[in-house]
Motif scaffolding. Structure first.
Motif, PDB file in Angstrom:
ATOM      1  N   GLU A  95       0.822  -1.212   0.000  1.00 16.82           N
ATOM      2  CA  GLU A  95       0.000   0.000   0.000  1.00 16.82           C
ATOM      3  C   GLU A  95       0.858   1.264   0.000  1.00 16.82           C
ATOM      4  OE1 GLU A  95      -3.638   2.030   2.617  1.00 16.82           O
ATOM      5  OE2 GLU A  95      -2.851   0.049   3.141  1.00 16.82           O
ATOM      6  N   HIS A  96       2.073   1.165   0.557  1.00 10.76           N
ATOM      7  CA  HIS A  96       2.943   2.339   0.689  1.00 10.76           C
ATOM      8  C   HIS A  96       4.226   2.175  -0.121  1.00 10.76           C
ATOM      9  CE1 HIS A  96       0.279   2.485   4.224  1.00 10.76           C
ATOM     10  NE2 HIS A  96       0.415   3.792   4.128  1.00 10.76           N
ATOM     11  N   TYR A  97       4.084   1.549  -1.272  1.00  8.42           N
ATOM     12  CA  TYR A  97       5.236   1.280  -2.133  1.00  8.42           C
ATOM     13  C   TYR A  97       6.007   2.559  -2.476  1.00  8.42           C
ATOM     14  CZ  TYR A  97       7.663   0.165  -6.533  1.00  8.42           C
ATOM     15  OH  TYR A  97       8.602   0.030  -7.529  1.00  8.42           O
ATOM     16  N   ALA A  98       5.298   3.590  -2.902  1.00  8.32           N
ATOM     17  CA  ALA A  98       5.966   4.831  -3.308  1.00  8.32           C
ATOM     18  C   ALA A  98       6.695   5.472  -2.133  1.00  8.32           C
ATOM     19  CB  ALA A  98       4.947   5.805  -3.897  1.00  8.32           C
ATOM     20  N   GLU A  99       6.058   5.489  -0.980  1.00  7.66           N
ATOM     21  CA  GLU A  99       6.702   6.100   0.186  1.00  7.66           C
ATOM     22  C   GLU A  99       7.907   5.287   0.642  1.00  7.66           C
ATOM     23  OE1 GLU A  99       7.490   8.796   3.271  1.00  7.66           O
ATOM     24  OE2 GLU A  99       6.430   8.935   1.356  1.00  7.66           O
ATOM     25  N   GLY A 100       7.822   3.979   0.548  1.00  8.89           N
ATOM     26  CA  GLY A 100       8.976   3.155   0.888  1.00  8.89           C
ATOM     27  C   GLY A 100      10.174   3.476   0.014  1.00  8.89           C
ATOM     28  N   LYS A 101       9.933   3.676  -1.288  1.00 10.04           N
ATOM     29  CA  LYS A 101      11.013   4.035  -2.209  1.00 10.04           C
ATOM     30  C   LYS A 101      11.576   5.419  -1.883  1.00 10.04           C
ATOM     31  CE  LYS A 101      11.515   0.638  -5.250  1.00 10.04           C
ATOM     32  NZ  LYS A 101      12.811  -0.035  -5.495  1.00 10.04           N
ATOM     33  N   ARG A 102      10.698   6.383  -1.595  1.00 17.40           N
ATOM     34  CA  ARG A 102      11.180   7.724  -1.255  1.00 17.40           C
ATOM     35  C   ARG A 102      12.069   7.692  -0.022  1.00 17.40           C
ATOM     36  NH1 ARG A 102       5.757   9.551  -3.274  1.00 17.40           N
ATOM     37  NH2 ARG A 102       4.891   8.887  -1.273  1.00 17.40           N
ATOM     38  N   GLN A 103      11.627   6.967   1.001  1.00 18.10           N
ATOM     39  CA  GLN A 103      12.404   6.912   2.237  1.00 18.10           C
ATOM     40  C   GLN A 103      13.701   6.117   2.064  1.00 18.10           C
ATOM     41  OE1 GLN A 103      10.427   6.224   5.958  1.00 18.10           O
ATOM     42  NE2 GLN A 103       8.549   7.228   5.306  1.00 18.10           N
ATOM     43  N   ALA A 104      13.674   5.080   1.240  1.00 19.45           N
ATOM     44  CA  ALA A 104      14.904   4.330   0.965  1.00 19.45           C
ATOM     45  C   ALA A 104      15.931   5.224   0.283  1.00 19.45           C
ATOM     46  CB  ALA A 104      14.599   3.113   0.100  1.00 19.45           C
ATOM     47  N   GLU A 105      15.494   6.014  -0.694  1.00 19.88           N
ATOM     48  CA  GLU A 105      16.396   6.969  -1.334  1.00 19.88           C
ATOM     49  C   GLU A 105      16.962   7.954  -0.306  1.00 19.88           C
ATOM     50  OE1 GLU A 105      15.548   8.974  -4.992  1.00 19.88           O
ATOM     51  OE2 GLU A 105      13.970   7.544  -5.520  1.00 19.88           O
ATOM     52  N   ALA A 106      16.121   8.413   0.603  1.00 17.86           N
ATOM     53  CA  ALA A 106      16.558   9.380   1.618  1.00 17.86           C
ATOM     54  C   ALA A 106      17.644   8.791   2.512  1.00 17.86           C
ATOM     55  CB  ALA A 106      15.366   9.837   2.446  1.00 17.86           C
ATOM     56  N   VAL A 107      17.463   7.552   2.932  1.00 18.20           N
ATOM     57  CA  VAL A 107      18.446   6.908   3.810  1.00 18.20           C
ATOM     58  C   VAL A 107      19.785   6.771   3.104  1.00 18.20           C
ATOM     59  CG1 VAL A 107      19.031   4.727   4.947  1.00 18.20           C
ATOM     60  CG2 VAL A 107      16.751   5.697   5.216  1.00 18.20           C
TER      61      VAL A 107
END
Length: 306
Positions: free
Chosen positions: A143-155
């Motif tokens: 459900e939060h695929y896009a947010e997971g990718k955004r946060q992974a990039e941030a880390v």
């Protein structure tokens, strides 16, 4: 020749990337959980990337020129990778997605319809990371695929210790049965069977990329020296009407399109919001993209054959 490790790389454009890296003369290592062996001549490390201790043990004593992470979906996975590869690589490339720009999934700057969205619309260095969310829950992650990718990039942007780049891929097509998402098959099957295809009223265009071209972009990114995100999409945005017209030209059958009410679910690639990407930065850095119109008929033919 470089030493390049690919995390994932067991199917579709990931496997093609591994094959092309190896064919180009690089020393390639694949990390996965062992379900799929790599091509001949490629080293295989069988380990779960979510198990930090096991990953560190598998990497013990090894260094690499570049990492290409095909399967990083959460900030937790990104943090494990950042720690495990600290001091082991000079470059880290993460495969990301067009979905990071989806305005339905985050409060993002408004992009005027018809204006391709640049990388600056989502700045990883400024993105808030929440590792305590239930990222381990498959339903939550989906459900939060896009947010997971955004946060992974941030880390990974904040990690330091290596140069970091992300490749934000457009919707990937081509390869017939290899295209495991089934989104193009959804359209070809319904057109062949004369079934209705649910679309939005006035659907907005999106962007696509052929699976072979995406493998080429990732190979380029692994061996280049730029940092930060780059958008990867073929030239020529396309809406669902244009997509079904290509299918109609290959099948001789007219699609049956049914307009759904505002807010209702529609078929994949029918969008009621704008977030088609710009590929200008990648071009400025030296990559040259194909035109969607040139390869899409062949991709449709492959889907029909499959």
């Amino acid at each position: 020749m470089q030493k390049i490790i690919v995390i994932g790389g067991s199917r579709y454009f990931g496997r093609l990337l591994v094959e092309r890296l190896h064919a180009a003369g690089h020393r390639v290592t694949v990390v996965n959980r062992g379900s799929t062996p790599p091509p001949p001549g490629v080293e295989h490390l069988v380990v779960d990337r979510d198990d930090e201790a096991a990953l560190r043990a598998a990497l013990d004593g090894r260094t690499f020129d570049a990492v290409v992470d095909q399967v990083c979906y959460t900030p937790v996975q990104a943090a494990i990778a950042a720690r495990a590869f600290a001091g082991r690589t000079r470059r880290y490339v993460m495969t990301s997605t067009i979905e990071v720009y989806d305005p339905a999934t985050a409060a993002l700057p408004a992009a005027p319809a018809g204006t391709p969205v640049p990388e600056s619309a989502v700045e990883p260095a400024a993105w808030r990371v929440a590792p305590d969310l239930p990222w381990h829950d498959p339903a939550y992650l989906e459900e939060h695929y896009a947010e997971g990718k955004r946060q992974a990039e941030a880390v990974l942007t904040a990690a330091g210790g290596f140069a970091f780049a992300s490749v934000r891929s457009a919707h990937v097509l081509g390869g017939g049965a290899l295209e495991f998402t089934g989104r193009l098959a959804h359209y070809t099957g319904r057109v062949l069977r004369g079934e209705e295809i649910a679309v939005h009223a006035g659907p907005l265009p999106t962007v696509f990329i052929h699976h072979e071209e995406l493998a080429d972009v990732l190979l380029w990114a692994a061996t280049a020296d730029f940092t930060g995100p780059v958008n990867a999409c073929s030239d020529g945005p396309l809406d669902v009407h244009g997509l079904t017209a290509v299918i109609a030209s290959r099948t001789g059958r007219e699609p049956r399109l049914r307009t759904v009410p505002a807010g209702a679910d529609a078929s994949p690639f029918s969008f009621d919001r704008h977030y088609a990407m710009s590929n200008a930065r990648a071009k400025e850095l030296g990559f040259r993209f194909s035109r969607t119109a040139d390869w899409l008929p062949g991709a449709v033919a492959e889907a029909l054959a499959a």
